[in-house]
Design an enzyme around this catalytic site. Structure first.
Site, PDB file in Angstrom:
ATOM      1  N   ARG A 106     -10.427 -11.365   1.673  1.00  0.00           N
ATOM      2  CA  ARG A 106     -11.257 -12.430   1.092  1.00  0.00           C
ATOM      3  C   ARG A 106     -10.534 -13.775   1.123  1.00  0.00           C
ATOM      4  NH1 ARG A 106     -11.701  -9.113  -4.442  1.00  0.00           N
ATOM      5  NH2 ARG A 106     -11.420  -7.411  -2.957  1.00  0.00           N
TER       6      ARG A 106
ATOM      7  N   LYS B 208       0.842  -1.194   0.000  1.00  0.00           N
ATOM      8  CA  LYS B 208       0.000   0.000   0.000  1.00  0.00           C
ATOM      9  C   LYS B 208       0.877   1.243   0.000  1.00  0.00           C
ATOM     10  CE  LYS B 208      -4.045  -1.695   2.541  1.00  0.00           C
ATOM     11  NZ  LYS B 208      -5.018  -1.488   1.466  1.00  0.00           N
TER      12      LYS B 208
HETATM   13  N1  BES Z   1      -8.318  -3.586   4.205  1.00  0.00           N
HETATM   14  C1  BES Z   1      -8.413  -3.183   2.862  1.00  0.00           C
HETATM   15  C2  BES Z   1      -9.688  -2.410   2.552  1.00  0.00           C
HETATM   16  C3  BES Z   1      -9.728  -1.003   3.061  1.00  0.00           C
HETATM   17  C4  BES Z   1      -9.004  -0.006   2.437  1.00  0.00           C
HETATM   18  C5  BES Z   1     -10.543  -0.674   4.114  1.00  0.00           C
HETATM   19  C6  BES Z   1      -9.089   1.293   2.899  1.00  0.00           C
HETATM   20  C7  BES Z   1     -10.636   0.626   4.560  1.00  0.00           C
HETATM   21  C8  BES Z   1      -9.910   1.601   3.957  1.00  0.00           C
HETATM   22  C9  BES Z   1      -8.409  -4.419   1.950  1.00  0.00           C
HETATM   23  O1  BES Z   1      -7.625  -5.461   2.375  1.00  0.00           O
HETATM   24  C10 BES Z   1      -7.852  -3.971   0.640  1.00  0.00           C
HETATM   25  O2  BES Z   1      -6.724  -3.613   0.604  1.00  0.00           O
HETATM   26  N2  BES Z   1      -8.676  -4.004  -0.393  1.00  0.00           N
HETATM   27  C11 BES Z   1      -8.285  -3.574  -1.669  1.00  0.00           C
HETATM   28  C12 BES Z   1      -8.824  -4.556  -2.672  1.00  0.00           C
HETATM   29  C13 BES Z   1      -8.301  -4.358  -4.058  1.00  0.00           C
HETATM   30  C14 BES Z   1      -6.840  -4.720  -4.111  1.00  0.00           C
HETATM   31  C15 BES Z   1      -9.109  -5.215  -4.997  1.00  0.00           C
HETATM   32  C16 BES Z   1      -8.856  -2.184  -1.910  1.00  0.00           C
HETATM   33  O3  BES Z   1      -9.991  -1.945  -1.509  1.00  0.00           O
HETATM   34  O4  BES Z   1      -8.154  -1.357  -2.449  1.00  0.00           O
HETATM   35 MN    MN Z   2      -5.603  -5.255   1.777  1.00  0.00          MN
END
Ligand code: BES
Ligand code: MN
Ligand code: ZN
Length: 497
Positions: free
Chosen positions: A354, A280
């Site tokens: 997931r 990230k």
């Molecule tokens: N934990 C995150 C989702 C999230 C991001 C929650 C920001 C709250 C604030 C999750 O694990 C994630 O990183 N999801 C990705 C999925 C994508 C790679 C398909 C996302 O939402 O960017």
């Molecule tokens: Mn994630």
């Protein structure tokens, strides 16, 4: 905090403070009128002079009001009478509580139940007042070397009601409110803890401790090597990139008759989400300590259910892991086999929630559940879609979806349903495995739920995406404890019908 109910006239109250509402513009509530009468128009006089307009959240603290036995009267603005609804009511309470706490009234008698909140009864008003009070007084200062607690903190709130019948209603509402607050508080504490403390092992210890506190609760912890040998390839693909071993945490509460099928709550417990090799960006990455908000929410809900001794069989499963980049971490392109036998191409290691959830969902089949509800901070897309006001809800069983939506409305912890149509499934196609773990930019919350739906075919299932509701950012950064109010309302309602 202690809470109580009593019925009696405002002028007879011997208390540190009596709290009464004033509507905009300058209209005393019925109890305010009575106090005004007793004090020979003292209140209306002050109001007429323009000191209290009645705007929502406005406060005026009065001392030594003639003929009134209490030390103080707190006038609280309620805004326009006909606009007075849930959120106004909660804001009003929060203002009263901070004012009392800051001004040294250690106890108070509150005339809240006489205030009309559209569509809400006495039970709701008192329960909500308890929850809002506890939420307002919540602090998390375990890691500060000096606590800034109030010198003369508020200790006791008494809600005044008008009849004997309402006393029983009030007492029940307090009991329910306290149990929900306890669960919410627990969820907030767990989620607010720093990620170097609240790791999967810590969560497992907390579950273990809970099972020692209550006789009808049992705990089972599966560690990473057991998960691996069991065939949870998707779960382990996430946890193996961290020094902290992943855990599957199972708590069971046998409150219902032995032959009744259980309600199963499954929580995403990513104790820190760096994104893994699909790292990230750095901005606000600290907030990814809240990525175990689903786990905290189901843990808190479990606590409330047990506290209330609800007559249900309840099972809580937390998929706890840390998502880190490492020599042993999964790569984009890796293919893993899930517990269900379906293969998954990991195209993005940041779609880790997931992966841990799908194996936990397959695992819970063995409990022959009546319903399964998973709770997860799953997608940034859900924050874009619904912001901080509603959790995303997706389900393969519409009666369950409706019950959850209703529980959300009732508790004020709202959810909003998104479609789980088959049309979206093809976004998960992979050239190399049964499915990919991402479905592209469009409808990210739905495709994440579509992914999970491939592992929940054998039972009635709902998914709550709490990415936008589990915590607040900015100055008020911290866990909200949602969706404990929603989930516990759902459980309470199930026990009534
Ligand atoms: N934990 C995150 C989702 C999230 C991001 C929650 C920001 C709250 C604030 C999750 O694990 C994630 O990183 N999801 C990705 C999925 C994508 C790679 C398909 C996302 O939402 O960017
Ligand atoms: Mn994630
Ligand atoms: Zn995550």
């Amino acid at each position: 905090m202690e809470f109580g109910v009593k019925s009696g006239n405002p002028e007879k109250q011997r208390s540190a403070c009596v709290v009464v509402g004033v509507y905009e513009s300058r209209k005393l509530s019925a109890m305010g009128e009575q106090l005004d009468h007793i004090s020979d128009g003292y209140l209306s006089n002050i109001i007429r002079r323009g000191d209290m307009e009645g705007k929502l959240g406005q406060v005026l603290l009065l001392h030594n009001v003639p003929n009134v036995m209490s030390d103080r009267i707190l006038l609280i603005g309620c805004g326009k009478e006909r606009d007075f609804a849930d959120s106004q009511y909660k804001n009003m309470i929060a203002k009263v509580i901070t004012t009392l706490n800051d001004t040294g009234s250690m106890e108070a008698v509150c005339f809240f139940s006489e205030l009309n909140v559209r569509g809400r009864d006495i039970h709701w008003k008192i329960r909500q007042a308890v929850e809002s009070t506890q939420d307002t007084l919540y602090t998390f200062d375990n890691f500060k070397s000096k606590s800034d607690a109030a010198r003369r903190p508020l200790r006791r709130i008494t809600f005044n009601v008008t009849s004997r019948k309402e006393l029983t209603i009030g007492e029940n509402a307090i009991k329910e409110g306290l149990a929900v607050s306890k669960g919410t508080h627990r969820a907030r504490d767990l989620a607010n803890l720093p990620p170097n403390v609240a790791n999967p092992t810590y969560l497992a210890e907390q579950a273990q401790k809970l099972s020692e506190e209550y006789s009808d609760v049992s705990c089972e912890i599966l560690d990473e090597s057991e998960l691996e040998s069991m065939g949870m390839g998707a779960f382990v693909a996430v946890s193996k990139g961290s020094e902290q071993p992943g855990k599957l945490i199972i708590l069971k509460y046998a409150g219902g008759e032995a032959d009744r099928k259980p309600v199963v709550l499954v929580g995403k417990g990513i104790t820190f989400d760096t994104g893994g090799i699909s790292l990230k960006p750095g901005e606000a990455m600290d907030e990814m300590k809240f990525d175990m908000g689903g786990a905290a929410g189901v843990f808190g809900s479990f606590v409330t259910a047990v506290e209330l001794e609800l007559p249900i069989n309840l099972i809580m499963v937390i998929a706890a892991a840390e998502n880190m980049p490492d020599g042993r971490a999964s790569r984009p392109g890796d293919i893993v086999t899930s517990l269900s036998g379906q293969t998954i191409e990991i195209l993005n290691t940041d779609a880790e929630g997931r992966l841990v959830l799908c194996d936990a969902l397959t695992y819970v089949e063995r409990f022959e559940p009546d319903v399964v509800i998973d709770v997860a901070t799953l997608t940034g897309a859900c924050v874009i879609a619904l912001g901080a006001h509603a959790s995303g809800l997706l389900s393969n069983h519409s009666p369950l979806a409706h019950e959850l939506l209703n529980a959300g409305k009732q508790s004020g912890d709202k959810a909003w349903q998104l479609p789980l149509w088959d049309d979206y499934q093809e976004q998960l196609n992979s050239n190399f495995a049964d499915m990919a773990n991402i479905g592209g930019k469009p409808a990210g919350t739905i495709t994440a739920a579509c992914f999970l739906s491939r592992f929940t075919k054998k039972f009635n299932w709902a998914h709550l995406d709490i990415a936008g509701t589990a915590w607040l950012s900015g100055k008020a950064k911290g866990s909200t404890g949602r969706p404990v109010p929603l989930l516990t309302q759902y459980l309470i309602n199930r026990c009534k019908s």
